[in-house]
Design a protein around this motif. Structure first.
Motif: not given
Lengths: 437, 97
Positions: A42, A68, A70, A110-111, A113-114, B95-97
Motif C-alpha cells: 500500500s 498479478p 500485467e 497488487r503484486f 500484496r500477493w 489502491r490494489d485494484a
C-alpha cells in the motif's frame, strides 16, 4: 530465560522483505514480517517493470500463472528527445513472448500484496499497520529485536532483516549507512492512466498480453537531470518522470509540472490521449549505484533491497524489483542459517555479502559502477539528446539541396552545441567504460 | 494537435487515498526556515505541501503526504525538518485494484 519469540524479523513487506520472509520460513525459521502500511504494497511505488523473473521462478515455479502480473515484456524502446523531435532505439523480439520471460509490468500494490501472501503461505507471520521506530540491542551492541510503535511493542529476534525501503531509518540507526544526499537520490512521480486493452495493443503494436517499456532522456525534463518512462499494463499505462532531487531544487522546477509536459510531448501525447488518470503517486529512487551502497550487514542485522541502495539505474538498465528479490532471498537464507546456529555475529552474517558477490546482484552493480555518473552528466542529459535529434533531422531532411555526409554534420552539430571534438571523444570513452568494456 | 490527458495537481491528489495520522509525522522548524534562502522543500515536494509565507517562514500540511522523504533529503538545514513515518496503517494508501 527462553529465547526470542522469533528467529527472524523482517521489516518491510516490499519485494525484498517478502522474499526474505518467504525463504527464511521455507528454511524452517519462525519469521515475523512487519509492514507499516494498511496492507503489503500500500506504500509502494515503482515503474513498474519486474525484470529477471527467474529470481522468483526459483522460489515459486510458474509464479506468473497465478501472480498479478500485467504484461510480459517483448519490446524495449529508449528515446532521445528534443522539444519537437525524437530518436529511438526500438528493440522487440518474439523470443521473449514465452517462458522463461524476460520481465513483466506489474502494479505494485497488487503484486507486493500477493508476494507477501506467498511468504505467509510459506509460514511467515505478517503484521501490518505497524511502524518500526528503532532497533533493540544487547550490551555488546548486537541487534536483538525491533521497537514497534505499539503498546509494549518491543519484539525480540535472532536476526533482523531491514527491508524498510529507500529511507531505511534502520540501516542508518545501525550505522550501516549515512544520510542520503540530494545528488544521489531521485524523486519519481507517476500516473496510472486507464486505457482500454485494444487501444493499448494497437498503439504499442502488441498482441494479447505482450508489453512494452519506453524510456526517454532529453528535453522532457527541461534541464533537470533525469528521464521519463511509459510502461504498458493490461488496461492502463504507467508513466512518469524520475528526477534528481538536487537538480530539481537547483532548477526550481516541480516534478508534477514536468509530468504534464512529458505527456504533452509530441512523441508521447499520441500514446496517452483519451486516457483517464486513475492514480498519482510519488516515491524516492536510490540511483547512485555501487559507490553508495550501504554496508550490507552488521551484528544481528542484514539490509536488503532499496534500503541497501540496490537499485540499478544506468539508463540502459532501470531495475530494482529483481535486485530486491535476489537480495531478499540471500538475506533470508543467511538469516535462517544464523538463527538456526544461534550465531548472528558479523562473521556469521558475512555469508550474505558472499552470496550477493557470487550472484548477478553485486556483479552487475560493480560492472556498471561508472554508468550512473555518466548518464547523469550534463552533456548526456542536456546536450547530446538535442544534438542527436538535430543530427537525425538534418541527415534525413530532403529539401532538394545538396547534402552533407554524416561526419561533417556531426562536427557541425558539435560546434553548434559548444562541445569540442576532444570533449566528445572523451565522453565516448567514458560511455564505453560505463557500458562497453 | 493531439491533447494529452492533462490534469492539475489538485486533480492528481484527488485520485489518491490518504488516511491521515491525527498527529503530524513531519514537523518544520520555523526559526531555521526563516534563515533559509533556497526553499528546496517548496520545489521538491511532489504534493506541493510546503509553502513560503511572506514573513519568510514555511507552512506545511501533512494530510496529503506521500511519505517519500524528498523534503528532508532536499533540505540543507540540519534539524529544519523532523521526519518520521505516520502511525501504522495511516498516511498514503495506494489502491490494489
Amino acid at each position: 530465560m527462553s529465547g526470542p519469540a522469533y528467529d527472524v524479523i523482517v521489516v518491510g513487506a516490499g519485494p525484498a522483505g517478502s522474499a526474505a520472509a518467504l525463504v527464511a520460513a521455507q528454511a524452517g525459521s519462525r519469521v515475523l514480517l512487519i509492514e507499516r502500511g494498511e496492507y503489503a504494497g500500500s506504500k509502494n511505488v515503482s515503474g513498474a517493470a519486474f525484470y529477471a523473473p527467474q529470481v522468483l521462478e526459483a522460489l515459486l515455479p510458474d509464479f506468473w500463472r497465478s501472480a498479478p502480473v500485467e504484461r510480459h515484456l517483448i519490446r524495449r524502446v529508449i528515446s532521445f528527445v528534443s522539444p519537437e523531435s525524437s530518436v529511438s532505439v526500438d528493440f522487440a523480439t518474439a523470443r521473449w513472448d514465452h517462458p522463461p520471460y524476460n520481465g513483466f509490468t506489474v502494479l505494485r500494490p497488487r503484486f507486493d500484496r500477493w508476494l507477501a501472501d506467498q511468504a505467509v503461505a510459506a509460514g511467515a507471520t505478517l503484521l501490518p499497520e505497524t511502524v518500526v521506530d528503532g532497533l533493540m540491542r544487547d550490551g555488546a551492541g548486537q541487534v536483538v529485536g525491533v521497537m514497534t510503535r505499539r503498546p509494549d511493542g518491543d519484539i525480540e529476534a535472532g536476526v533482523v532483516v531491514a527491508a524498510d525501503g529507500v529511507n531505511s531509518f534502520l540501516a542508518k540507526e545501525a550505522g550501516l549507512r549515512g544520510e542520503l544526499r540530494p545528488d544521489e537520490v531521485s524523486l519519481g512521480v507517476k500516473e496510472v492512466i486507464a486505457l482500454d486493452r485494444r487501444t493499448i495493443e494497437e498503439r504499442f503494436a502488441l498482441t494479447g498480453d505482450e508489453g512494452a517499456t519506453h524510456d526517454y532522456v532529453g528535453s522532457i525534463t527541461e534541464g533537470v537531470k533525469g528521464g521519463g518512462f511509459l510502461y504498458t499494463n493490461r488496461e492502463s499505462l504507467s508513466l512518469g518522470v524520475i528526477v534528481q532531487i538536487a537538480s530539481l531544487a537547483e532548477h526550481q522546477t516541480r516534478a508534477y509540472d514536468l509530468i504534464e509536459r512529458f505527456k504533452a510531448h509530441p512523441s508521447v501525447a499520441p500514446l496517452v490521449r483519451g486516457g483517464r488518470l486513475v492514480e498519482y503517486s510519488a516515491h524516492m529512487v536510490p540511483e547512485a549505484g555501487f559507490s553508495r551502497l550501504s554496508k550490507l550487514y552488521g551484528p544481528g542485522i542484514l539490509v536488503a533491497g532499496d534500503a541497501a541502495g540496490l537499485c540499478l539505474a544506468t539508463g540502459l538498465y532501470l531495475e530494482g524489483i529483481n535486485f530486491a528479490i535476489a537480495s531478499g532471498v540471500a538475506a533470508g537464507e543467511t538469516a535462517a542459517e544464523a538463527a538456526a546456529s544461534g550465531q548472528a555475529t558479523p562473521a556469521a552474517l558475512k555469508a550474505y555479502r558472499s552470496r550477493l558477490e557470487q550472484s548477478f546482484v553485486l556483479r552487475d552493480f560493480r560492472r556498471f559502477r561508472r554508468a550512473p555518473a555518466f548518464v547523469t552528466s550534463e552533456r548526456f542529459q542536456n546536450v547530446y539528446p538535442a544534438l542527436v535529434t538535430s543530427l537525425a533531422e538534418r541527415a534525413l531532411a530532403s529539401r532538394g539541396q545538396p547534402r552533407s555526409k554524416l561526419m561533417a554534420l556531426a562536427l557541425e552539430e558539435l560546434r553548434r552545441a559548444g562541445v569540442p571534438a576532444w570533449g566528445a571523444m572523451r565522453d565516448l570513452w567514458r560511455g564505453g567504460r560505463a557500458f562497453g568494456w | 494537435m493531439v491533447r494529452a490527458p492533462s490534469t492539475t495537481l489538485q486533480e492528481k491528489l484527488a485520485t489518491v487515498r490518504f488516511r491521515p495520522d491525527p498527529e503530524p509525522h513531519i514537523v518544520v522548524n520555523g526559526e531555521l526556515c526563516r534563515e533559509c534562502t533556497l526553499h528546496a522543500c517548496v520545489y521538491a515536494c511532489p504534493a506541493n505541501l510546503f509553502s513560503l509565507l511572506s514573513d519568510g517562514s514555511i507552512s506545511f500540511s501533512h494530510e496529503q503526504c506521500f511519505e517519500c522523504g524528498t523534503c528532508y533529503v532536499a533540505c540543507n538545514r540540519e534539524g529544519a525538518i523532523s521526519w518520521r513515518y505516520p502511525a501504522g496503517g495511516h498516511g498514503v494508501s495506494f489502491r490494489d485494484a
